[in-house]
Scaffold this motif. Structure first.
Motif, PDB file in Angstrom:
ATOM      1  N   VAL A 297       0.842  -1.206   0.000  1.00  0.00           N
ATOM      2  CA  VAL A 297       0.000   0.000   0.000  1.00  0.00           C
ATOM      3  C   VAL A 297       0.878   1.258   0.000  1.00  0.00           C
ATOM      4  O   VAL A 297       0.588   2.248  -0.699  1.00  0.00           O
ATOM      5  N   ALA A 298       1.957   1.216   0.788  1.00  0.00           N
ATOM      6  CA  ALA A 298       2.849   2.381   0.811  1.00  0.00           C
ATOM      7  C   ALA A 298       3.476   2.617  -0.555  1.00  0.00           C
ATOM      8  O   ALA A 298       3.564   3.762  -1.040  1.00  0.00           O
ATOM      9  N   THR A 299       3.920   1.533  -1.196  1.00  0.00           N
ATOM     10  CA  THR A 299       4.495   1.672  -2.544  1.00  0.00           C
ATOM     11  C   THR A 299       3.446   2.175  -3.520  1.00  0.00           C
ATOM     12  O   THR A 299       3.718   3.034  -4.377  1.00  0.00           O
ATOM     13  N   GLY A 301       0.899   4.041  -2.763  1.00  0.00           N
ATOM     14  CA  GLY A 301       0.663   5.460  -2.479  1.00  0.00           C
ATOM     15  C   GLY A 301       1.706   6.337  -3.135  1.00  0.00           C
ATOM     16  O   GLY A 301       1.380   7.414  -3.668  1.00  0.00           O
ATOM     17  N   LEU A 302       2.969   5.874  -3.095  1.00  0.00           N
ATOM     18  CA  LEU A 302       4.022   6.639  -3.765  1.00  0.00           C
ATOM     19  C   LEU A 302       3.775   6.694  -5.265  1.00  0.00           C
ATOM     20  O   LEU A 302       3.961   7.751  -5.905  1.00  0.00           O
ATOM     21  N   LEU A 304       0.870   6.477  -6.707  1.00  0.00           N
ATOM     22  CA  LEU A 304      -0.303   7.334  -6.915  1.00  0.00           C
ATOM     23  C   LEU A 304       0.105   8.808  -6.889  1.00  0.00           C
ATOM     24  O   LEU A 304      -0.329   9.610  -7.736  1.00  0.00           O
ATOM     25  N   SER A 305       0.957   9.149  -5.911  1.00  0.00           N
ATOM     26  CA  SER A 305       1.389  10.552  -5.822  1.00  0.00           C
ATOM     27  C   SER A 305       2.225  10.965  -7.022  1.00  0.00           C
ATOM     28  O   SER A 305       2.256  12.140  -7.393  1.00  0.00           O
ATOM     29  N   VAL A 311      -6.417   5.952  -8.374  1.00  0.00           N
ATOM     30  CA  VAL A 311      -7.012   5.656  -7.065  1.00  0.00           C
ATOM     31  C   VAL A 311      -7.609   4.252  -7.061  1.00  0.00           C
ATOM     32  O   VAL A 311      -7.444   3.483  -6.112  1.00  0.00           O
ATOM     33  N   LEU A 314      -4.916   1.767  -6.734  1.00  0.00           N
ATOM     34  CA  LEU A 314      -4.418   1.628  -5.367  1.00  0.00           C
ATOM     35  C   LEU A 314      -5.363   0.763  -4.532  1.00  0.00           C
ATOM     36  O   LEU A 314      -4.909  -0.080  -3.746  1.00  0.00           O
ATOM     37  N   ALA A 318      -4.288  -2.794  -2.864  1.00  0.00           N
ATOM     38  CA  ALA A 318      -4.435  -3.124  -1.443  1.00  0.00           C
ATOM     39  C   ALA A 318      -5.163  -4.462  -1.271  1.00  0.00           C
ATOM     40  O   ALA A 318      -4.784  -5.292  -0.430  1.00  0.00           O
TER      41      ALA A 318
END
Length: 615
Positions: A297-299, A301-302, A304-305, A311, A314, A318
């Motif tokens: 999820v952290a990867t 999110g990066l 996505l940013s 979205v 992501l 997850a």
């Protein structure tokens, strides 16, 4: 039949309804094939069951696989729907279509889950029933001597709990195989979303694999020891229930309670150990899996940013991380497989006992000159690996009565069992009217040769049923049953029971001698050509024993029937045409009782017989 748990010629076989538990430690089957020593047999047994139910196994696998596919498709559909909605799509347009797809996938999951539950239950029930039937058939097909290597309580455990656990194995294997589709598909989906997501997740896969491997190895030994302790408790409990009157009379209730419950400490230890292993493996997976999900999820999110992931992507990533980490949930599946495989090893030990070989011929009938002549040629037989009968040569002329006497342990009852092919000799032949017993059909042989034992077990719901259990065509209260009861001097006391021949066992207070007479009637109801009595009149008083033997040997069909009688009574031997003196597994002499009585060593055999002396 009387056989020897500790010494040749002693003890009781299952044919008499007594458990020779001293011959085999409960839970081990009494031979070297322990739960850890016979995995090939267990694998063959389970593979055979999978082949036998291959249609249901395939249907279960397809259902589980389809459910895994729907589960894998749902996150992608949800993510795509979310992206359409965020992009301003109307619920009634393309987004609405994808919402319908998500609803259809959810409904499919519910239906497939229900179908999987039904298939799993029916497959386990059918497999369990098949295994129990196979165990029962094998135990009834082997000689009582071989079946006696297993304690009765141990067999109860194998036929109930162990068979149920083994019965779940084909379904568990199909479900576990299909369950691998979910984590594998989750990893593939992460690759398709972005290979970097898959690389992050893949870093933890080796740890998950090592965790599952260690669990499967360590839990197998614990489960095996647990099942053996379970069998030990069952074996001791069956022994205690069989001897309840003796325990009560001896005032040993507390001591027996401790003896029966002694294996419970080991049972608890192995049970706690098994659940500890499963709990530890589950906990380890529960710690590792969230870290992997968080990393994905952290990867995501990066990404996505950085605009490299939507979205919806992501959300899907997850969910796929959760599905990919589902390999941790296989701990429960592995536990079921380990338990089932270990149980199958215990079943395979019983099924590995060879059945008594079946012949194809029919014994010569009376019309063909079959007079019931028995002949033993060079017969050798052993019990528990110890030689008992050593080169026995014996002829029992048709229509004659031959008594077999000897000290305890001489092999008398084993001789009787071999003569009627309840036991296969190690070497030599047994002939009936010139036909080798090994070549005869078992059903035809049982119609020709009948047994009566010292401690007969009564089957059926009523005393009439107990006699009819020996009849080829059962008629519990027919003329054939009454005639057999009359021949065994049992008709008189049966008529005095509350409901006569229809009296249930629990309402018929029978003495040991009366039970023996019912056993004799059960043997006679077949109208056998050869009657083998293994101490079958030992509980009768002298007068009744004389009446029974006179009826059996002097009745209207007495001359047409051959009788081989194992006895400890001089009076019984005196009424026989001749007596076989068995000594340490060998025939010491064959002669009329009067002639043998001249030998002091022969007279010493009956030193404890207060019934008649010389007779």
């Amino acid at each position: 039949m009387t056989v020897a748990p500790g010494a040749p010629g002693r003890g009781l076989s299952p044919a008499q309804g007594h458990s020779p538990t001293s011959a085999a430690p409960a839970g081990t089957g009494g031979h070297p094939g322990s739960a850890q020593a016979v995995p090939p047999r267990a694998h063959r047994l389970l593979r055979a069951e999978v082949r036998r139910h291959k249609g249901r196994v395939a249907a279960l696998f397809l259902c589980a696989t389809a459910a895994a596919g729907a589960q894998l498709a749902l996150p992608a559909a949800l993510g795509h729907t979310l992206d359409l909605l965020l992009a301003g799509g109307a619920p009634g347009g393309r987004a609405g279509g994808w919402l319908a797809v998500c609803a259809a996938l959810t409904c499919a999951l519910v239906v497939l889950d229900a179908a999987e539950t039904v298939l799993t239950g029916t497959l386990a029930a059918r497999t369990t029933a098949r295994l129990r039937t196979a165990l029962t058939d094998r135990l009834l097909a082997v000689s009582p001597l071989r079946a006696g290597r297993f304690a009765h309580g141990d067999l109860v455990t194998r036929c109930t709990g162990n068979a149920a656990h083994a019965g779940t194995t084909p379904g568990s294997a199909a479900s576990a195989l299909a369950a691998l589709v979910t984590p594998a598909g989750g990893v593939v989906a992460l690759v398709l979303l972005d290979p970097r997501l898959a690389l992050v997740f893949a870093a933890g896969i080796p740890l998950l694999v090592l965790l599952l491997r260690a669990f499967s190895r360590t839990s197998a030994a614990c489960v095996a020891r647990y099942q053996e302790a379970q069998a030990a408790v069952a074996g001791r409990l069956v022994e205690a229930m069989a001897g309840a009157r003796t325990i009560a009379a001896g005032g040993t209730v507390e001591r027996e309670r401790r003896r029966v419950l002694e294996p419970v400490a080991r049972l608890s230890e192995h049970g706690h150990r098994t659940w500890h292993l499963q709990g530890r493996a589950t906990a380890q997976a529960a710690v590792l899996v969230p870290f992997l999900q968080l990393a994905v999820v952290a990867t995501g999110g990066l990404l996505l940013s950085a605009g490299q992931l939507s979205v919806g992507g992501l959300v899907a990533a997850a969910r796929y991380a959760v599905l990919a980490a589902g390999i941790g949930t296989l701990v429960g599946q592995l536990n079921a497989l380990v338990r089932g495989r270990t149980a199958a090893q215990r079943l395979a030990e019983v099924l590995a006992v060879p059945a008594l070989p079946q012949g194809t011929r029919t014994p010569p009938g009376r019309a063909e000159g079959g007079a019931g002549r028995l002949e033993l040629r060079g017969v050798h037989a052993s019990y528990a690996g110890e030689p008992v009968l050593r080169g026995v040569d014996l002829v029992v002329p048709g229509g004659s009565t031959v008594a077999v006497v000897g000290r305890s342990g001489a092999g008398k009852s084993l001789l009787a069992a071999v003569a009627g092919r309840l036991v296969e000799p190690d070497a030599g032949q047994v002939l009936l009217d010139g036909a080798d017993l090994a070549g005869l059909r078992t059903a035809a042989l049982r119609d020709t040769v009948a047994f009566a034992f010292a401690r007969p077990v009564l089957f059926g719901g009523t005393v009439g049923d107990a006699i009819a259990a020996g009849a080829p065509a059962r008629g519990p209260h027919g003329a054939r049953v009454r005639a057999a009861a009359a021949a065994a001097c049992a008709d008189g006391f049966l008529r005095t029971l509350p409901e006569g021949y229809a009296t249930p066992h629990d309402r018929a207070p029978l003495s040991g001698g009366e039970v023996q007479r019912l056993g004799l009637a059960r043997a006679l109801v077949r109208d056998p050509r050869v009657l083998i009595l293994d101490d079958a009149t030992s509980s009768l008083d002298t007068v009744t024993e004389h009446e029974v033997t006179r009826a059996l040997w002097g009745g209207p069909d007495g001359a047409a029937r051959t009788r081989l009688v194992v006895t400890h009574r001089a009076s019984t031997a005196a009424r026989a045409d001749r007596t076989v003196w068995l000594d340490a597994g060998r025939v010491r002499a064959v002669a009329p009782h009067d002639r043998l009585w001249e030998d002091p060593a022969y007279r010493a055999l009956f030193a404890d017989d207060t019934g008649s002396g010389h007779g």
